[in-house]
Write a protein that holds these residues in place. Structure first.
Motif, short mmCIF file in Angstrom:
data_model
loop_
_atom_site.label_atom_id
_atom_site.label_comp_id
_atom_site.label_asym_id
_atom_site.label_seq_id
_atom_site.Cartn_x
_atom_site.Cartn_y
_atom_site.Cartn_z
N UNK A 183 5.68 5.75 -13.12
CA UNK A 183 4.64 6.32 -13.96
C UNK A 183 3.39 6.48 -13.10
N UNK A 184 2.81 7.64 -13.13
CA UNK A 184 1.65 7.92 -12.29
C UNK A 184 0.37 7.53 -13.04
N UNK A 185 -0.78 7.77 -12.40
CA UNK A 185 -2.05 7.20 -12.88
C UNK A 185 -1.90 5.69 -12.86
N UNK A 186 -1.57 5.18 -11.68
CA UNK A 186 -1.17 3.79 -11.53
C UNK A 186 -2.27 2.77 -11.73
N UNK A 187 -1.97 1.54 -11.36
CA UNK A 187 -2.88 0.42 -11.54
C UNK A 187 -2.28 -0.61 -12.47
N UNK A 188 -3.04 -1.65 -12.72
CA UNK A 188 -2.55 -2.76 -13.54
C UNK A 188 -2.23 -2.31 -14.97
N UNK A 189 -3.05 -1.37 -15.50
CA UNK A 189 -2.81 -0.90 -16.87
C UNK A 189 -1.46 -0.19 -16.95
N UNK A 190 -1.15 0.64 -15.95
CA UNK A 190 0.14 1.34 -15.93
C UNK A 190 1.30 0.36 -15.79
N UNK A 191 1.10 -0.66 -14.97
CA UNK A 191 2.15 -1.66 -14.80
C UNK A 191 2.42 -2.40 -16.11
N UNK A 246 9.68 -2.24 -21.36
CA UNK A 246 10.94 -2.83 -20.92
C UNK A 246 11.49 -2.26 -19.64
N UNK A 247 10.65 -1.57 -18.88
CA UNK A 247 11.11 -0.97 -17.62
C UNK A 247 10.83 -1.93 -16.47
N UNK A 248 11.66 -2.95 -16.35
CA UNK A 248 11.45 -3.96 -15.33
C UNK A 248 11.66 -3.40 -13.92
N UNK A 249 12.39 -2.28 -13.82
CA UNK A 249 12.64 -1.65 -12.50
C UNK A 249 11.64 -0.56 -12.21
N UNK A 250 10.62 -0.40 -13.07
CA UNK A 250 9.65 0.68 -12.89
C UNK A 250 8.51 0.29 -11.97
N UNK A 251 7.81 1.30 -11.50
CA UNK A 251 6.61 1.04 -10.70
C UNK A 251 5.53 2.07 -11.06
N UNK A 252 4.30 1.72 -10.75
CA UNK A 252 3.18 2.61 -11.02
C UNK A 252 2.71 3.22 -9.70
N UNK A 253 2.39 4.51 -9.73
CA UNK A 253 1.90 5.22 -8.55
C UNK A 253 0.48 5.72 -8.83
N UNK A 254 -0.41 5.52 -7.87
CA UNK A 254 -1.82 5.91 -8.07
C UNK A 254 -2.03 7.36 -7.68
N UNK A 255 -1.60 8.27 -8.55
CA UNK A 255 -1.80 9.71 -8.30
C UNK A 255 -3.01 10.15 -9.11
#
Length: 216
Positions: free
Chosen positions: A192-200, A207-216
């Protein structure tokens, strides 16, 4: 491997459909007056999942009333040309293009799945000159204009991918919105983009334990 990208807010820094419709409305006093008249009702409808298709169709019809299919396609091409010449408030996100190019270079198949009309998304993506497939919202004629037919959003994006022969799972998914939760859940590596702690935290709550946030 298959990499799935959303377009508006993910590859692009804004809403391509809203800008295209607004550009069309501004060219005609009648379209502009009609758009401004219905905006207080139609715009909130677009913001809500259950009324989004209807609200979008109202604005779309006003912007396209009187257009033939050929003229509709030409309008999308004109907007894409203005976009390429940096004459509208829309641009590709450099980090997003870097991610997309990385997948292309790796030999992955890239599919852009968007709620924007397919004709508009295809015109914009042609300006990239990259090897990507495009799936979007189909349009149909109605009362002398054009309205949304099958709105490519949420679970419908997964259906569109399956119908295009991509199956029910993919390696990567990139989006800026949890409205795309179905395509994120179907990815081995959801981003999920627009990353950071809020996105995480949003990924964790989904429930997306395999997901990551990207700072775009």
């Amino acid at each position: 491997m298959l990499a799935v990208f959303d377009m508006d807010g993910t590859l692009l820094n804004g809403d391509s459909t809203a800008l295209w419709l607004w550009e069309r409305a501004k060219r005609s006093p009648l379209r502009l007056m009609a758009t401004l008249a219905v905006a207080p009702v139609a715009v909130p409808m677009v913001a809500l999942p259950f009324t989004r298709r209807t609200g979008a169709s109202i604005l779309l019809w006003i912007a396209t009333a009187g257009l033939s299919e050929q003229q509709l396609m030409a309008s999308c091409d004109d907007f894409a040309r203005a976009f390429a010449q940096k004459r509208c408030g829309l641009a590709w996100k450099p980090q997003a293009l870097a991610a997309l190019d990385g997948h292309v270079a790796a030999g992955d198949r890239v599919v852009v799945v968007t709620a924007a009309p397919t004709c508009l998304a295809s015109a914009l993506l042609r300006t990239l000159d990259r090897r990507v497939d495009v799936l979007g919202t189909s349009l149909k004629p109605g009362l002398g204009g054009w309205i949304a037919n099958i709105h490519c959003r949420n679970q419908r994006k997964c259906q569109a991918l399956a119908e295009a022969g991509h199956g029910a799972r993919w390696a990567y998914a990139y989006t800026d919105s949890l409205d795309d939760l179905p395509i994120l859940r179907a990815a081995d590596k959801p981003v999920i983009v627009k990353g950071g702690k809020a996105a995480e935290r949003r990924l964790f709550r989904a429930g997306l334990m395999n997901g990551r946030a990207a700072a775009w």
